[in-house]
Design a protein around this motif. Structure first.
Motif, short mmCIF file in Angstrom:
data_model
loop_
_atom_site.label_atom_id
_atom_site.label_comp_id
_atom_site.label_asym_id
_atom_site.label_seq_id
_atom_site.Cartn_x
_atom_site.Cartn_y
_atom_site.Cartn_z
N GLU A 19 0.82 -1.22 0.00
CA GLU A 19 0.00 0.00 0.00
C GLU A 19 0.85 1.27 0.00
O GLU A 19 0.44 2.30 -0.55
CB GLU A 19 -0.92 0.01 1.21
N ASP A 20 2.04 1.21 0.61
CA ASP A 20 2.92 2.38 0.66
C ASP A 20 4.00 2.34 -0.41
O ASP A 20 4.87 3.22 -0.44
CB ASP A 20 3.59 2.48 2.04
N ARG A 21 3.93 1.34 -1.28
CA ARG A 21 5.00 1.19 -2.28
C ARG A 21 4.50 1.33 -3.71
O ARG A 21 5.30 1.63 -4.60
CB ARG A 21 5.64 -0.21 -2.14
N ILE A 22 3.20 1.10 -3.94
CA ILE A 22 2.62 1.21 -5.28
C ILE A 22 1.48 2.21 -5.26
O ILE A 22 0.57 2.10 -4.44
CB ILE A 22 2.12 -0.15 -5.80
N HIS A 23 1.51 3.18 -6.16
CA HIS A 23 0.48 4.22 -6.22
C HIS A 23 -0.16 4.23 -7.61
O HIS A 23 0.53 4.38 -8.62
CB HIS A 23 1.08 5.60 -5.93
N LEU A 24 -1.49 4.02 -7.67
CA LEU A 24 -2.23 4.08 -8.93
C LEU A 24 -2.78 5.50 -9.08
O LEU A 24 -3.59 5.94 -8.27
CB LEU A 24 -3.37 3.06 -8.93
N ILE A 25 -2.32 6.22 -10.09
CA ILE A 25 -2.68 7.64 -10.20
C ILE A 25 -3.64 7.95 -11.34
O ILE A 25 -3.98 9.11 -11.56
CB ILE A 25 -1.40 8.52 -10.34
N GLY A 26 -4.10 6.91 -12.06
CA GLY A 26 -5.10 7.12 -13.10
C GLY A 26 -4.60 7.97 -14.25
O GLY A 26 -3.39 8.09 -14.48
#
Length: 257
Positions: free
Chosen positions: A191-198
């Motif tokens: 959760e703190d390592r992969i960010h989905l930004i659309g």
């Protein structure tokens, strides 16, 4: 979706924009497109279509042969209907040109290769969901189908990267059904390592704020790869089946075929 294109056309006094009414049924939409073109009586038609534009393609098939039809190949790597109603095709890279010649069977003489490069305009950076300061920001992106294969290869690559570098974070820009991505994040506590930004209107700024671009797999290359090169970012690609080239940058590859 084509707001910028429409706004540009509106600045030309001799242009007319015709929108298809939303309340028309399928056959009525086809007839509307056909009638609009015939009433204009053009000698040439430029087609800028999505791969599944059934209504437009059906109307284009019915047009008289005197109207020469030029396809602007918007999505060159995917299957699209309507090959039979194309007289000429504008391609933005060698990969699409080769597919059109050898798979879509469009005559080589009717292919125009016009290399396209991304529009790299400055804008305000909208930031990342979490603090990425002092992190190695690895950017990837595209439609979610580009990262799905039977062996989940792309996700295995992500796990190797993150497990071997505690300072690395993955930022993914794109859209689609993110269920497989969400499960991967949850199952691995990322959760703190992969960010989905659309989708990001400031995508060029996103590239400026990343350190490395990771190509999608099994479908790689495309506009995101060009943005990375344009911003002088290292491009990390996994290739299989002896496919060492991700993105052609000249006519050389087309000539070789």
């Amino acid at each position: 979706n084509a707001r910028n294109i429409i706004n540009e056309i509106r600045q030309y006094n001799n242009a007319t924009i015709i929108s298809i009414p939303n309340n028309l049924k399928s056959l009525e939409r086809i007839q509307f497109i056909y009638d609009s073109i015939i009433s204009f009586n053009p000698s040439k038609l430029f087609m800028h279509l999505s791969p599944s534009a059934v209504y437009a393609v059906t109307a284009f098939y019915a047009l008289p042969e005197s109207i020469k039809r030029y396809q602007i190949n918007l999505t060159d790597h995917t299957f699209w209907i309507g090959t039979g109603c194309i007289d000429f095709s504008f391609e933005f890279r060698a990969y699409g040109a080769i597919l059109s010649i050898f798979q879509r069977k469009i005559s080589r003489e009717n292919i125009f290769l016009l290399p396209y490069h991304p529009i790299s305009k400055d804008s305000i950076f909208k930031g990342f969901p979490l603090n990425c300061n002092d992190k190695v920001v690895i950017l990837s992106g595209g439609a979610y189908y580009k990262i799905v294969d039977e062996k989940k290869t792309f996700f295995k690559l992500l796990k190797i990267i993150l497990d071997n570098n505690s300072q690395a974070v993955i930022v993914f820009a794109g859209a689609g059904d993110n269920l497989i991505f969400a499960d991967f994040i949850k199952n691995n506590c990322y959760e703190d390592r992969i960010h989905l930004i659309g989708h990001r209107s400031d995508i060029n700024e996103v590239f400026k704020h990343c350190d490395i671009y990771l190509n999608t797999y099994p479908f790689s290359g495309g506009l995101m790869c060009q943005y990375a090169a344009n911003n002088a970012k290292p491009i990390l690609s996994f290739c299989s089946n002896n496919k060492s080239m991700v993105e052609a940058v000249s006519y050389t590859h087309l000539r070789a075929h």
